[in-house]
Motif scaffolding. Structure first.
Motif, PDB file in Angstrom:
ATOM      1  N   CYS A 164      87.254 103.129  95.190  1.00 10.29           N
ATOM      2  CA  CYS A 164      88.306 102.755  94.239  1.00 10.29           C
ATOM      3  C   CYS A 164      89.550 102.289  94.992  1.00 10.29           C
ATOM      4  O   CYS A 164      89.971 102.918  95.961  1.00 10.29           O
ATOM      5  N   CYS A 165      90.133 101.159  94.549  1.00 19.46           N
ATOM      6  CA  CYS A 165      91.343 100.640  95.203  1.00 19.46           C
ATOM      7  C   CYS A 165      92.601 101.068  94.459  1.00 19.46           C
ATOM      8  O   CYS A 165      93.696 100.656  94.822  1.00 19.46           O
ATOM      9  N   GLY A 166      92.441 101.784  93.373  1.00 18.25           N
ATOM     10  CA  GLY A 166      93.618 102.223  92.614  1.00 18.25           C
ATOM     11  C   GLY A 166      94.394 101.085  91.983  1.00 18.25           C
ATOM     12  O   GLY A 166      95.608 101.136  91.891  1.00 18.25           O
ATOM     13  N   CYS A 167      93.700 100.055  91.508  1.00 19.53           N
ATOM     14  CA  CYS A 167      94.409  98.892  90.938  1.00 19.53           C
ATOM     15  C   CYS A 167      94.878  99.154  89.515  1.00 19.53           C
ATOM     16  O   CYS A 167      95.612  98.362  88.952  1.00 19.53           O
ATOM     17  N   LEU A 168      94.433 100.272  88.907  1.00 21.74           N
ATOM     18  CA  LEU A 168      94.880 100.719  87.573  1.00 21.74           C
ATOM     19  C   LEU A 168      94.348  99.869  86.425  1.00 21.74           C
ATOM     20  O   LEU A 168      94.743 100.072  85.284  1.00 21.74           O
ATOM     21  N   GLY A 182      84.183 100.150  79.247  1.00 20.52           N
ATOM     22  CA  GLY A 182      85.261  99.180  79.471  1.00 20.52           C
ATOM     23  C   GLY A 182      85.764  99.225  80.903  1.00 20.52           C
ATOM     24  O   GLY A 182      86.051  98.187  81.501  1.00 20.52           O
ATOM     25  N   CYS A 183      85.835 100.425  81.469  1.00 19.28           N
ATOM     26  CA  CYS A 183      86.321 100.562  82.841  1.00 19.28           C
ATOM     27  C   CYS A 183      85.366  99.889  83.825  1.00 19.28           C
ATOM     28  O   CYS A 183      85.784  99.195  84.745  1.00 19.28           O
ATOM     29  N   SER A 198      83.609 100.078  91.349  1.00 15.27           N
ATOM     30  CA  SER A 198      83.709 101.511  91.647  1.00 15.27           C
ATOM     31  C   SER A 198      83.528 102.354  90.393  1.00 15.27           C
ATOM     32  O   SER A 198      83.075 103.488  90.470  1.00 15.27           O
ATOM     33  N   ALA A 199      83.911 101.792  89.239  1.00 17.78           N
ATOM     34  CA  ALA A 199      83.691 102.504  87.980  1.00 17.78           C
ATOM     35  C   ALA A 199      82.300 102.148  87.494  1.00 17.78           C
ATOM     36  O   ALA A 199      81.938 100.977  87.447  1.00 17.78           O
ATOM     37  N   ARG A 200      81.516 103.158  87.174  1.00 20.56           N
ATOM     38  CA  ARG A 200      80.190 102.868  86.636  1.00 20.56           C
ATOM     39  C   ARG A 200      79.935 103.772  85.450  1.00 20.56           C
ATOM     40  O   ARG A 200      80.430 104.895  85.388  1.00 20.56           O
ATOM     41  N   LEU A 201      79.185 103.245  84.498  1.00 21.71           N
ATOM     42  CA  LEU A 201      78.827 104.022  83.330  1.00 21.71           C
ATOM     43  C   LEU A 201      77.368 104.419  83.478  1.00 21.71           C
ATOM     44  O   LEU A 201      76.468 103.602  83.292  1.00 21.71           O
ATOM     45  N   CYS A 231      89.438  94.368  97.230  1.00 21.82           N
ATOM     46  CA  CYS A 231      88.497  95.471  97.005  1.00 21.82           C
ATOM     47  C   CYS A 231      87.903  96.003  98.308  1.00 21.82           C
ATOM     48  O   CYS A 231      87.758  95.279  99.284  1.00 21.82           O
ATOM     49  N   ASN A 232      87.542  97.278  98.273  1.00 26.15           N
ATOM     50  CA  ASN A 232      86.868  97.886  99.425  1.00 26.15           C
ATOM     51  C   ASN A 232      85.401  97.513  99.463  1.00 26.15           C
ATOM     52  O   ASN A 232      84.785  97.466 100.523  1.00 26.15           O
ATOM     53  N   VAL A 233      84.821  97.338  98.280  1.00 22.72           N
ATOM     54  CA  VAL A 233      83.435  96.859  98.211  1.00 22.72           C
ATOM     55  C   VAL A 233      83.450  95.614  97.346  1.00 22.72           C
ATOM     56  O   VAL A 233      84.231  95.509  96.416  1.00 22.72           O
ATOM     57  N   CYS A 234      82.560  94.690  97.668  1.00 24.44           N
ATOM     58  CA  CYS A 234      82.644  93.387  97.014  1.00 24.44           C
ATOM     59  C   CYS A 234      81.415  93.128  96.152  1.00 24.44           C
ATOM     60  O   CYS A 234      80.281  93.314  96.590  1.00 24.44           O
ATOM     61  N   THR A 235      81.686  92.680  94.939  1.00 26.74           N
ATOM     62  CA  THR A 235      80.618  92.350  93.995  1.00 26.74           C
ATOM     63  C   THR A 235      79.680  91.274  94.555  1.00 26.74           C
ATOM     64  O   THR A 235      78.508  91.239  94.233  1.00 26.74           O
TER      65      THR A 235
END
Lengths: 558, 275, 68
Positions: free
Chosen positions: A492-496, A528-529, A537-540, B181-185
């Protein structure tokens, strides 16, 4: 190197005939043979009814016997049957989230009834998609939560009082929060209740004394809820009681804030003297100051119009009630009710309607395009059947105005994060399936806050909301769904971005680590995230990108 | 110009306002990014990147600053050499919460020379925080309009041919100042099959384009760096324009507001006229 | 392949609570439609991002339907 047993994916596919609902329109043999050819499929079984006891048992038995670690059922729809099959997996010793369904009935055999071949082809693809997704499923777990067994009821009208009393009688602690100085709500302003023909005080006093004497119920008058935090089972509500701040923990919240009568300012020369509302008429009754000889009542004043499209439901009954009371008090009083259509549902109300006619109440229908007019002494209206205007002398004009939402409804809606409709009434989760629930778990509604209702309806809704709330309060513990989002803190990069798009406020930014985190209790699994996260980094879990990609690839593979 | 910048940086260093200056250094004829920490270092090879032509050596200064901040162990402020594009990138990164506390970076702005601005058809060849150089007027880049005049089939053919030259060096991503990003799509095997060359067409490039929507600040570094000469700027400029048209959002402007793709619900900038 | 034989492949992403329910209701009501659709259930249309749509097109979809 030989894979360990756990690494080898073994999918069991159960294909349901649904009697003839599926088997009558698709080539079942072909589907079975096709499923056997799909990667990772270890076992295929056709059932007459997979959801029958026999079918469920076959899943339970096959899991250990065939060493299955994924189950796919191709049948009706997950919207009705997924929970059943998931519990079958669980009973068979498999994590219930290692289950996937292919919809080959509602979205296949039933919509392609005249295209056997093409329908069968689509069913194959849907099965292949489910199998591909199943291979990517992971074990998930539900989170267990403790909860408060206390309830808070906002609003001490007849609905709220009934709700609080019912919950108290079930043995739950209840806080009844009323903003006014005394309980009773709009009932305190009424003169008489029909058809039971008794003064409302009887009902109010009986409820109030039972509430006051109840050891489980705390009554907070002159109290306004200012803040609610938390979630189902674990709300924390802050309210001001006579200026003093109080905080309570509760597991469920019932919204029973009622409604208010519209003051018809600017309509029919409304002045509160000669032109009044029914509520004002009722207080004149109580004061014994009614002495009009020619009374007119106009229905649908300020409702079913451009500003308020809705029908307030209770005004017809109120008008009939007050007409009867006027006639009974002085039979020579002339009463005319100008109406668009009378809503007097139920045998008792219909009887009242007839009674009023017997007593000599005159009913004149009017066309909303040509509404009645009032010049200070008489009401003129175009009579639809006579085809001309008729003039009725009037010394008291009563306007049947609708109930409208409370002024603080939108504030409470924001506070509890529950929706209101365009008229400011609270919006239930589903009009038929969840009439007393909100979409948000643990918050319920009843009475006029929901929509104008009769006293009986308010009471039964109050009892219903109490029973819905008790469904939560009675639990030892709560379990969340396993299908919730997760954010990988390592990437996560914390981009909000996710924080802003989460409609449930379930994502927090952890300042000192610079990453976002999901509150799995609040998460509803909308994804949505995951869709907005630039880095993935967000996964459902359960609907992850990898799982969706696998489905998409299969959808296009054939 | 260079002397003026140097003096400015020296005074920042002397007053303790910055603990280092992220600039460019001419090392044996090659211009590289460098973190200057002393006056002596500044005197020895400090460069503005003016080699064969003015500003010929450009680097994604904002991205380098991002790495500097992420890898520093304390909260000390740094100076940074910025052109108009670098400042836009910093503004954009700040909206994405990537630059830590405000004041972490002290911008030392320089205006681009006319030749440089013309070469890159720059929309704003000078930063707001401006120290040295002479402001020249913006230059229009009409590459998007040129592509949009083609009909859909020839547009697809055009881009397919361009994308087919891709050698998947990831240069466009690596140089991009607003890719953080730290990881790239682009490296997610389930989405885009890795190992294929050219990469899945148009999946690979459109995936990157999606990530540039509401983000690309039009610096032209991607096109400059692409060894296959794919006009990437045109692609990214187009997706950024769509967001501007739909939501009124202009990338690289200073401010706190979020990129519209990170906002739930109707955006106030989204007027009925656009519906 | 002539124009008349063209059979589009459509991927439908359907929200569990509305569009997927609607697709079920089409079945319950026995409404007939051509079998060119392949449905993917999501818990919300918010799950669907541009990557899924791109992926579908890349793999040969002629149309993508997002219902939510």
């Amino acid at each position: 190197m030989k894979n360990s047993a756990k690494d080898v994916i073994r999918i069991g596919v159960f294909i349901c005939d649904c009697g003839s609902n599926i088997a009558g329109y698709l080539e079942m043999k072909e589907l079975v043979e096709y499923a056997k050819t799909l990667p990772n499929v270890a076992f295929v079984q056709e059932n007459l009814y997979t959801c029958s006891e026999g079918g469920i048992n076959e899943i339970k038995v096959a899991i250990p016997r065939e060493n299955l670690n994924r189950v796919v059922v191709a049948s009706c729809t997950p919207r009705t049957h997924e929970p059943l099959f998931m519990s079958a997996c669980e009973e068979g010793g498999l994590n219930p989230y290692l289950f996937e369904m292919a919809n080959i009935r509602d979205q296949c055999s039933w919509v392609h009834m005249r295209e056997r071949e093409a329908g069968t082809e689509r069913a194959k693809v849907q099965i292949a998609m489910a199998v591909a997704k199943a291979a990517k499923l992971r074990e998930l777990s539900r989170i267990q939560l403790s909860l408060s067994h206390r309830a808070m009821v906002i609003g001490g009208g007849v609905a709220g009082m009934s709700s609080a009393l019912a919950l108290g009688n079930m043995g739950y602690e209840v806080d009844l929060v009323e903003k006014k100085g005394r309980l009773g709500g709009i009932l305190n302003e009424l003169n008489m209740i029909l058809p039971s023909n008794e003064p409302p005080e009887n009902l109010v006093n009986s409820l109030v004394s039972r509430l006051q004497d109840h050891s489980k119920i705390a009554i907070h008058t002159e109290s306004v809820v200012t803040k609610t935090e938390g979630y189902v089972g674990n709300f924390v509500a802050t309210f001001q009681e006579k200026g003093v701040e109080q905080k309570i923990k509760c597991g469920a919240v019932i919204v029973a804030i009622g409604a208010q009568s519209l003051k018809p300012e600017g309509l029919f020369n409304y002045d509160g003297q000669k032109v009044i509302t029914h509520l004002e008429l009722e207080s004149q009754f109580k004061a014994g100051t009614v002495n009009a000889k020619n009374v007119a009542i106009i229905q649908c004043v300020g409702s079913r119009c451009k500003e308020r499209r809705y029908c307030s439901r209770i005004c017809c009954m109120t008008a009939v009630k007050n007409a009867i009371l006027l006639k009974e008090a002085s039979p020579e009083t002339k009463i005319t009710i100008f109406y668009r259509d009378m809503q007097m549902y139920g045998v008792e109300n219909e009887e009242l309607f007839r009674k009023s006619k017997k007593l000599g109440v005159r009913y004149v229908t009017y066309d909303p395009e040509r509404p009645p007019t009032f010049d200070g002494d008489s009401v003129s209206v175009y009579h639809l059947r006579m085809g001309r205007d008729i003039v009725t002398p009037v010394d008291l004009l009563v306007l049947s105005t609708p109930l409208i939402a409370q002024d603080d409804a939108s504030e409470i809606s924001t506070m509890l994060k529950v929706p209101i409709n365009e008229n400011g009434f609270f919006l239930e989760g589903h009009v038929k399936l969840k009439p007393l629930d909100f979409a948000t778990d643990g918050v319920y509604l009843c009475g006029n806050a929901r929509f104008p209702s009769t006293i009986r309806e308010a009471i039964s809704q109050g009892l219903g909301a109490a029973s819905r709330a008790a469904g939560i309060l009675s639990k030892e513990a709560l379990f969340t769904s396993g299908i919730v989002a997760d954010i990988n803190p390592d990437t996560c990069c914390g981009c909000l971005g996710c924080v802003q798009v989460c409609p449930y406020g379930a994502i927090n930014f952890i300042e000192n680590r610079g990453v976002c985190q999901v509150n799995k209790v609040l998460c509803k699994g909308c994804g949505g995230c995951a869709a907005t996260c630039p880095s993935g980094s967000a996964r459902l879990d359960g609907f992850s990108n990898q799982q969706l990609y696998a489905q998409i690839e299969q959808a296009m593979a054939v | 110009m260079i002397e003026k910048v140097k003096e400015h940086v020296k005074s920042l260093m002397a007053s303790g306002k910055i603990s280092g200056f992220l600039g460019l250094k001419n090392e044996n004829g090659v211009v590289i990014p460098f973190l200057f920490q002393t006056e002596e270092e500044l005197e020895n090879g400090f460069s503005l990147g003016d080699t064969e032509t003015p500003g010929a050596a450009r680097y994604p200064m904002a991205k380098l600053a991002l790495h500097l901040i992420q890898n520093s162990t304390d909260d000390s402020p740094y100076g940074i050499l910025v052109r108009g594009c670098d400042e836009r990138a910093l503004n954009e990164l700040s909206r994405w919460n990537q630059l830590g506390s405000p004041g972490r970076l002290v911008k030392v702005g320089i205006a681009c020379q006319e030749e440089l601005a013309k070469n890159h058809e720059c929309r704003k060849p000078f930063p707001d925080e401006f120290v040295a150089g002479e402001k020249v007027s913006p230059e229009a880049n009409n590459s998007v309009q040129e592509v949009l005049t083609k009909d859909l089939d020839s547009r697809l053919a055009y881009w397919s041919a361009e994308f087919d030259r891709c050698i998947k060096c990831y240069g466009c991503r690596d140089i991009c100042p607003v890719c953080f990003c730290n990881v790239c799509t682009l490296e997610e095997d389930a989405l885009i099959k890795t190992g294929d060359l050219p990469p899945e067409n148009p999946m690979f490039h459109l995936t990157r384009a999606i990530h540039m929507a509401g983000r690309c600040i039009d610096c032209n570094l991607c096109t400059e760096v692409c060894p296959a000469h794919i006009p990437l700027r045109t692609l990214y400029k187009r997706v950024a324009e769509i967001i501007t048209d739909e939501f009124g959002y202009i990338t690289g402007e200073p401010g706190e507001g979020k990129s519209p793709l990170n906002i739930l619900g109707p955006d106030p900038g989204h007027t009925a006229a656009n519906d | 392949m002539s124009e008349s034989q063209f059979e589009p492949k459509i991927v439908g992403f359907l929200c569990n609570w509305c569009a997927y329910a609607g697709a079920d209701l089409a079945g319950v009501s026995r409404l007939q439609y051509p079998p060119n659709l392949r449905t993917i259930r999501t818990l919300c249309s918010a799950t669907v991002g541009p990557h899924q749509i791109l992926k579908a097109f890349q793999k040969g979809a002629d149309g993508v339907f997002v219902g939510g």
